[in-house]
Write a protein that holds these residues in place. Structure first.
Motif, PDB file in Angstrom:
ATOM      1  N   THR A 184       0.820  -1.216   0.000  1.00 27.92           N
ATOM      2  CA  THR A 184       0.000   0.000   0.000  1.00 27.92           C
ATOM      3  C   THR A 184       0.851   1.261   0.000  1.00 27.92           C
ATOM      4  N   ASP A 197      -3.957  -1.168  -4.103  1.00 33.08           N
ATOM      5  CA  ASP A 197      -5.207  -0.843  -3.424  1.00 33.08           C
ATOM      6  C   ASP A 197      -5.818  -2.121  -2.867  1.00 33.08           C
ATOM      7  N   ARG A 242      -7.447  -4.264   0.782  1.00 36.01           N
ATOM      8  CA  ARG A 242      -8.205  -4.080   2.008  1.00 36.01           C
ATOM      9  C   ARG A 242      -8.091  -5.322   2.887  1.00 36.01           C
ATOM     10  N   ALA A 291      -9.261  -4.054  -3.128  1.00 33.23           N
ATOM     11  CA  ALA A 291     -10.277  -3.059  -2.776  1.00 33.23           C
ATOM     12  C   ALA A 291     -11.507  -3.188  -3.657  1.00 33.23           C
ATOM     13  N   MET A 323      -3.557   6.282   2.298  1.00 38.41           N
ATOM     14  CA  MET A 323      -3.393   5.532   1.060  1.00 38.41           C
ATOM     15  C   MET A 323      -3.693   6.400  -0.156  1.00 38.41           C
ATOM     16  N   GLN A 346      -1.072   7.219  -3.213  1.00 38.58           N
ATOM     17  CA  GLN A 346      -1.422   6.976  -4.621  1.00 38.58           C
ATOM     18  C   GLN A 346      -1.302   8.259  -5.441  1.00 38.58           C
TER      19      GLN A 346
END
Length: 379
Positions: free
Chosen positions: A99, A114, A116, A269, A343, A347
């Protein structure tokens, strides 16, 4: 919490052959797919054994066929998740590194991923020394010999986080290069280093404890707010935790250490909220079937595993389930929102940095240093 798990205890749990398919009788429920592939560390590792234990429970309850695909590298596990070959990864700190676009994931081919978390089993980490070292606090490590493991960013990253508790960095200690994790702990036992990072459960810790020098841990007390602020600036995936049973600890003499999550049950994600909800619910409801597979499985109790910090934000589907069963707290939500914002910032920084590099015609071989500098300045 009891954390006294050795590799031997893990190996008492049944593990399937590499890449084998788990098939047990059960009744198919519509919530789970009929077939799933997961990934975990190598056969025989704690992560693989835990994954197979949970998979067996889901097969028994839901009738799904679940194949656990082992991989001995963090890049291998992440590649399978990224490519869609697997839907769930039992990940270690590569979940955080991915991440943040750190280490193996800082190359132009990777960048920030990305992902989770659904949930994460708590583990303990600390700085171990001997009982006769004369070291009593993290601050005492200044100028001392600390094992630094070659090509092992996960452990070195954790050590860096613990050092920051006392305002120290790697530059404040004498770094002693060792070829592997076990060799670092052996160096403590042999007296060639003063301290090393250790995951509670490593069998050699019992050898240090039984030695003439005895074992010592450098405490990371939860009530030192300033120290924990420094740790979380470096590593937001760490939280206070206590070892109450294990090498050098008893319920009467507990040791405050650093808690983190391993494994972190991770998905992309883009996984739908309904799919994440169903899988999380199935794993939680199957707890009674896998909780005795190894001593460490007790830490899959959702009252422990259903709370961050994780290496990545909690998936909305998992969070919805935690809300439903009444365990998700305001503090959990605040942490998750902060982690999502971080995050997004990483990005955005990656996109801006790559555009700047392209404008400059920066060759790929110079990218790693460029990104490291850009991160330091903008993040």
């Amino acid at each position: 919490m009891i954390c006294d798990v050795t590799r031997r205890a893990f190996l008492k749990s049944s593990a399937l052959a590499a890449g084998s398919t788990l098939v047990l009788p059960g009744s198919l429920r519509a919530e789970l797919p009929g077939k799933m592939q997961w990934t975990a560390a190598d056969v025989g590792s704690s992560g693989y054994i835990e994954a197979t234990a949970v998979a067996n429970a889901l097969i028994e309850q839901h009738g799904s066929r679940i194949r656990v695909v082992p991989s001995g590298t963090s890049v291998g596990r992440m590649m399978m998740l990224k490519s869609g070959r697997v839907s769930l990864g039992y990940l270690a700190n590569e979940a955080y590194f991915a991440t943040e676009a750190l280490f193996d994931f800082s190359s132009r081919e990777w960048g920030p991923q990305d992902i989770r978390a659904l949930l994460g089993r708590e583990a303990l980490f600390g700085i171990v020394t001997t009982g006769k070292s004369g070291l009593n606090t993290i601050a005492d490590l200044k100028g001392k010999r600390v094992a630094r493991i070659q090509a092992h960013p996960s452990t070195n990253f954790k050590i860096e986080g613990v050092l920051s508790f006392a305002g120290l960095t790697w530059d404040d200690v004498e770094q002693i290069e060792v070829p592997g994790y076990s060799q670092g702990l052996q160096a403590v036992l042999d007296g060639t280093v003063d301290a090393a990072g250790a995951v509670v459960g490593a069998s050699i810790l019992r050898e240090i404890e039984a030695s003439s020098a005895g074992i010592g841990w450098l405490p990371v007390p939860a009530d030192d707010a300033a120290g924990w602020d420094r740790i979380n600036e470096t590593a937001p995936l760490f939280a206070p935790a206590t070892m109450t049973q294990g090498p050098g600890a008893t319920p009467e003499a507990p040791v405050p250490l650093v808690g983190y999550r391993y494994p972190i049950l991770s998905v992309l994600a883009e996984t739908s909220a309904d799919d994440a909800y169903d899988l999380t619910k199935a794993i939680v409801e199957g707890y009674s079937l896998y909780k005795d597979a190894a001593p460490v499985m007790a830490n899959y109790d959702i009252n422990k595993a259903g709370h961050p910090p994780y290496d990545a934000p909690c998936h909305d589907g998992a969070r919805r389930y935690f809300d439903e069963i009444g365990i998700w707290t305001d503090a959990d939500q605040a942490w998750n929102e902060k982690r999502l914002a971080r995050m997004a910032a990483v990005q955005e920084a990656w996109t801006t940095a790559t555009e700047a590099a392209d404008e400059q015609g920066l060759p790929d071989k110079k990218w790693a240093k460029f990104w490291e500098s850009y991160r330091s300045e903008h993040l």
